[in-house]
Design a protein around this motif. Structure first.
Motif, PDB file in Angstrom:
ATOM      1  N   VAL A  60       0.837  -1.204   0.000  1.00 34.64           N
ATOM      2  CA  VAL A  60       0.000   0.000   0.000  1.00 34.64           C
ATOM      3  C   VAL A  60       0.869   1.251   0.000  1.00 34.64           C
ATOM      4  CG1 VAL A  60      -1.664   1.330   1.370  1.00 34.64           C
ATOM      5  CG2 VAL A  60      -1.977  -1.134   1.077  1.00 34.64           C
ATOM      6  N   ALA A  61       1.952   1.235   0.782  1.00 28.99           N
ATOM      7  CA  ALA A  61       2.866   2.387   0.809  1.00 28.99           C
ATOM      8  C   ALA A  61       3.470   2.634  -0.572  1.00 28.99           C
ATOM      9  CB  ALA A  61       3.973   2.155   1.837  1.00 28.99           C
ATOM     10  N   GLU A  62       3.863   1.555  -1.240  1.00 25.52           N
ATOM     11  CA  GLU A  62       4.420   1.688  -2.591  1.00 25.52           C
ATOM     12  C   GLU A  62       3.356   2.168  -3.578  1.00 25.52           C
ATOM     13  OE1 GLU A  62       7.373   1.647  -3.601  1.00 25.52           O
ATOM     14  OE2 GLU A  62       8.546   0.594  -2.087  1.00 25.52           O
ATOM     15  N   LEU A  63       2.131   1.738  -3.391  1.00 25.30           N
ATOM     16  CA  LEU A  63       1.038   2.185  -4.259  1.00 25.30           C
ATOM     17  C   LEU A  63       0.838   3.689  -4.149  1.00 25.30           C
ATOM     18  CD1 LEU A  63      -1.382   1.675  -6.142  1.00 25.30           C
ATOM     19  CD2 LEU A  63      -2.748   1.174  -4.101  1.00 25.30           C
ATOM     20  N   PHE A  64       0.803   4.191  -2.932  1.00 19.44           N
ATOM     21  CA  PHE A  64       0.657   5.636  -2.742  1.00 19.44           C
ATOM     22  C   PHE A  64       1.862   6.384  -3.308  1.00 19.44           C
ATOM     23  CE2 PHE A  64      -2.570   4.593   0.510  1.00 19.44           C
ATOM     24  CZ  PHE A  64      -3.534   5.521   0.179  1.00 19.44           C
ATOM     25  N   GLU A  65       3.042   5.779  -3.161  1.00 22.65           N
ATOM     26  CA  GLU A  65       4.256   6.403  -3.707  1.00 22.65           C
ATOM     27  C   GLU A  65       4.170   6.516  -5.227  1.00 22.65           C
ATOM     28  OE1 GLU A  65       8.246   7.947  -3.479  1.00 22.65           O
ATOM     29  OE2 GLU A  65       6.723   7.578  -1.934  1.00 22.65           O
ATOM     30  N   SER A  66       3.649   5.476  -5.860  1.00 26.49           N
ATOM     31  CA  SER A  66       3.537   5.479  -7.322  1.00 26.49           C
ATOM     32  C   SER A  66       2.522   6.499  -7.811  1.00 26.49           C
ATOM     33  CB  SER A  66       3.166   4.085  -7.825  1.00 26.49           C
ATOM     34  OG  SER A  66       1.857   3.729  -7.404  1.00 26.49           O
ATOM     35  N   LEU A  67       1.512   6.774  -6.988  1.00 29.72           N
ATOM     36  CA  LEU A  67       0.508   7.778  -7.372  1.00 29.72           C
ATOM     37  C   LEU A  67       1.101   9.176  -7.331  1.00 29.72           C
ATOM     38  CD1 LEU A  67      -2.644   6.386  -5.505  1.00 29.72           C
ATOM     39  CD2 LEU A  67      -2.093   6.195  -7.935  1.00 29.72           C
ATOM     40  N   GLY A  68       2.013   9.374  -6.366  1.00 30.33           N
ATOM     41  CA  GLY A  68       2.780  10.615  -6.314  1.00 30.33           C
ATOM     42  C   GLY A  68       1.955  11.876  -6.180  1.00 30.33           C
ATOM     43  N   GLN A  73      -1.762  15.682  -2.432  1.00 30.17           N
ATOM     44  CA  GLN A  73      -3.102  15.868  -1.876  1.00 30.17           C
ATOM     45  C   GLN A  73      -3.585  14.649  -1.107  1.00 30.17           C
ATOM     46  OE1 GLN A  73      -2.179  16.611  -4.912  1.00 30.17           O
ATOM     47  NE2 GLN A  73      -2.734  18.743  -5.362  1.00 30.17           N
ATOM     48  N   GLY A  74      -3.021  13.477  -1.386  1.00 31.08           N
ATOM     49  CA  GLY A  74      -3.468  12.260  -0.729  1.00 31.08           C
ATOM     50  C   GLY A  74      -2.648  11.868   0.485  1.00 31.08           C
ATOM     51  N   GLN A  75      -1.789  12.779   0.975  1.00 28.96           N
ATOM     52  CA  GLN A  75      -0.884  12.445   2.069  1.00 28.96           C
ATOM     53  C   GLN A  75      -1.643  12.051   3.333  1.00 28.96           C
ATOM     54  OE1 GLN A  75       2.127  11.794   2.234  1.00 28.96           O
ATOM     55  NE2 GLN A  75       2.759  12.007   4.364  1.00 28.96           N
ATOM     56  N   LEU A  76      -2.667  12.808   3.688  1.00 33.87           N
ATOM     57  CA  LEU A  76      -3.432  12.499   4.893  1.00 33.87           C
ATOM     58  C   LEU A  76      -4.136  11.157   4.760  1.00 33.87           C
ATOM     59  CD1 LEU A  76      -4.464  13.271   7.675  1.00 33.87           C
ATOM     60  CD2 LEU A  76      -6.307  14.568   6.582  1.00 33.87           C
ATOM     61  N   PHE A  77      -4.672  10.890   3.586  1.00 31.29           N
ATOM     62  CA  PHE A  77      -5.336   9.606   3.349  1.00 31.29           C
ATOM     63  C   PHE A  77      -4.325   8.462   3.433  1.00 31.29           C
ATOM     64  CE2 PHE A  77      -7.196   6.421   0.318  1.00 31.29           C
ATOM     65  CZ  PHE A  77      -8.246   6.037   1.149  1.00 31.29           C
ATOM     66  N   ARG A  78      -3.136   8.671   2.867  1.00 29.41           N
ATOM     67  CA  ARG A  78      -2.063   7.659   2.929  1.00 29.41           C
ATOM     68  C   ARG A  78      -1.745   7.320   4.372  1.00 29.41           C
ATOM     69  NH1 ARG A  78       3.261   8.049   4.279  1.00 29.41           N
ATOM     70  NH2 ARG A  78       4.714   6.525   3.349  1.00 29.41           N
ATOM     71  N   VAL A  79      -1.533   8.343   5.178  1.00 27.37           N
ATOM     72  CA  VAL A  79      -1.194   8.143   6.582  1.00 27.37           C
ATOM     73  C   VAL A  79      -2.317   7.404   7.310  1.00 27.37           C
ATOM     74  CG1 VAL A  79      -0.817   9.337   8.772  1.00 27.37           C
ATOM     75  CG2 VAL A  79       0.365  10.110   6.714  1.00 27.37           C
ATOM     76  N   VAL A 116      -4.270   2.434  10.073  1.00 24.17           N
ATOM     77  CA  VAL A 116      -5.340   1.509  10.484  1.00 24.17           C
ATOM     78  C   VAL A 116      -5.220   0.130   9.848  1.00 24.17           C
ATOM     79  CG1 VAL A 116      -6.922   3.431  10.856  1.00 24.17           C
ATOM     80  CG2 VAL A 116      -6.966   2.219   8.669  1.00 24.17           C
ATOM     81  N   LEU A 117      -4.412  -0.007   8.796  1.00 24.91           N
ATOM     82  CA  LEU A 117      -4.333  -1.282   8.080  1.00 24.91           C
ATOM     83  C   LEU A 117      -3.921  -2.459   8.978  1.00 24.91           C
ATOM     84  CD1 LEU A 117      -4.774  -2.530   5.316  1.00 24.91           C
ATOM     85  CD2 LEU A 117      -2.385  -2.020   4.744  1.00 24.91           C
ATOM     86  N   PRO A 118      -2.884  -2.325   9.813  1.00 25.45           N
ATOM     87  CA  PRO A 118      -2.544  -3.454  10.689  1.00 25.45           C
ATOM     88  C   PRO A 118      -3.673  -3.849  11.635  1.00 25.45           C
ATOM     89  CG  PRO A 118      -0.729  -1.886  10.604  1.00 25.45           C
ATOM     90  CD  PRO A 118      -1.906  -1.228   9.938  1.00 25.45           C
ATOM     91  N   VAL A 119      -4.426  -2.857  12.105  1.00 20.70           N
ATOM     92  CA  VAL A 119      -5.540  -3.135  13.012  1.00 20.70           C
ATOM     93  C   VAL A 119      -6.675  -3.830  12.275  1.00 20.70           C
ATOM     94  CG1 VAL A 119      -7.245  -2.112  14.584  1.00 20.70           C
ATOM     95  CG2 VAL A 119      -4.934  -1.160  14.455  1.00 20.70           C
ATOM     96  N   LEU A 137       6.235  10.324   8.352  1.00 25.16           N
ATOM     97  CA  LEU A 137       7.643  10.628   8.088  1.00 25.16           C
ATOM     98  C   LEU A 137       8.396   9.463   7.457  1.00 25.16           C
ATOM     99  CD1 LEU A 137       8.458  12.459  11.438  1.00 25.16           C
ATOM    100  CD2 LEU A 137       8.205  13.524   9.192  1.00 25.16           C
ATOM    101  N   ILE A 138       7.759   8.295   7.382  1.00 19.61           N
ATOM    102  CA  ILE A 138       8.435   7.097   6.884  1.00 19.61           C
ATOM    103  C   ILE A 138       8.166   6.941   5.386  1.00 19.61           C
ATOM    104  CG2 ILE A 138       8.646   4.589   7.092  1.00 19.61           C
ATOM    105  CD1 ILE A 138       7.713   4.864   9.999  1.00 19.61           C
ATOM    106  N   GLU A 139       9.226   6.899   4.602  1.00 13.31           N
ATOM    107  CA  GLU A 139       9.078   6.772   3.156  1.00 13.31           C
ATOM    108  C   GLU A 139       8.706   5.347   2.775  1.00 13.31           C
ATOM    109  OE1 GLU A 139      12.863   7.689   1.364  1.00 13.31           O
ATOM    110  OE2 GLU A 139      13.901   7.008   3.167  1.00 13.31           O
TER     111      GLU A 139
END
Length: 260
Positions: free
Chosen positions: A50-58, A61-67, A72-75, A132-134
């Motif tokens: 998922v992190a790589e997917l958001f990175e590819s979208l680049g 505006q979606g930073q808050l949604f990414r975070v 919540v994904l692990p939960v 803050l984590i890439e």
């Protein structure tokens, strides 16, 4: 057959991933804890993807949604079983009652004010760290999710139980303890080694943080509860995961915004 049944029990208990039903017999429970870290592997892979997917979208505006999603994904995958333990232990620790009363609070299905406060603080800190984590850093962090479940499982079969009833007692009594101890220790060593191979600084940092949290956890459960139970194992997993994320975020800042 016992291995396959143990696999099903581990995933049905510690995740929301659909699994065929399996009877919780003593034979089937022998190796269930050995598959507990595999749930962490699934979580880690999905978080990285998922992190790589958001990175590819680049898109900024979606930073808050990414975070929010990465927080919540692990939960969502675990079904919140460990977070439930974190909340129960937070309530019990905040009560400042005697040992027996703390153990009673752990069994209470209602969430107290301190549990809600701790939950809010937890997610705010977790989200801040994740921001803050890439994306690339989540690749070695895959093994943190495995490592934490290995340590949590080891605590169940190695530490003294607070009571001879409950989920932890069920898994501990049913486990083939010698096999599980070796099995989970191998997971732990391999995860630490692979993390250090991928990124030495991050691997050493994460292993050190997990060790420090575990040492505090062991001191806490013996002093305030007289032993461990399932809720406390969940508390350790959630707190250690949060501390690892915060430590990774701080290291990223110290390295100028990237660990690579």
């Amino acid at each position: 057959m016992a291995f396959w049944n143990g696999f099903k029990i581990a995933f049905s208990m510690y995740s929301k991933i659909p699994m065929p039903q399996s009877q919780w017999s003593r034979e089937n429970m022998r190796y269930a804890l050995g598959f507990f870290p595999m749930v962490g592997l699934v979580i880690g892979l999905l978080v990285w993807a998922v992190a790589e997917l958001f990175e590819s979208l680049g898109t900024a505006q979606g930073q808050l949604f990414r975070v929010s999603v990465l927080t919540v994904l692990p939960v969502l995958i675990s079904g919140g079983i460990h977070l439930d333990g974190f909340l129960d232990v937070s309530d019990a620790m905040s009560s400042w009652q005697e040992r027996d009363r703390r153990l009673e609070i752990l069994k209470d299905s209602h969430a107290g004010a301190f549990a809600i406060i701790c939950c809010a603080v937890y997610f705010v800190l977790y989200a801040g760290a994740v921001s803050l984590i890439e994306a690339r850093t989540f690749q070695p962090l895959i093994f943190v999710y495995v490592m934490l479940r290995s340590v949590s499982g080891l605590s169940i079969v190695c530490l003294k139980l607070a009571k001879n009833t409950g989920l932890a007692a069920t898994f501990s009594d049913g486990a083939s303890k010698k096999v599980i101890r070796v099995w989970l220790s191998v997971y732990l060593i391999l995860c630490a080694g692979v993390m250090c191979w991928l990124n030495l600084a991050l691997g050493v940092l994460c292993a050190g943080v997990v060790l420090l949290v575990f040492l505090y956890f062991r001191h806490m459960v013996y002093r305030y509860f007289g032993g461990i139970n399932g809720d406390m194992a969940g508390w350790f997993l959630q707190v250690a995961e949060l501390c690892v994320m915060i430590a990774t975020a701080v290291l990223t800042l110290l390295k100028g915004g990237t660990l690579w």
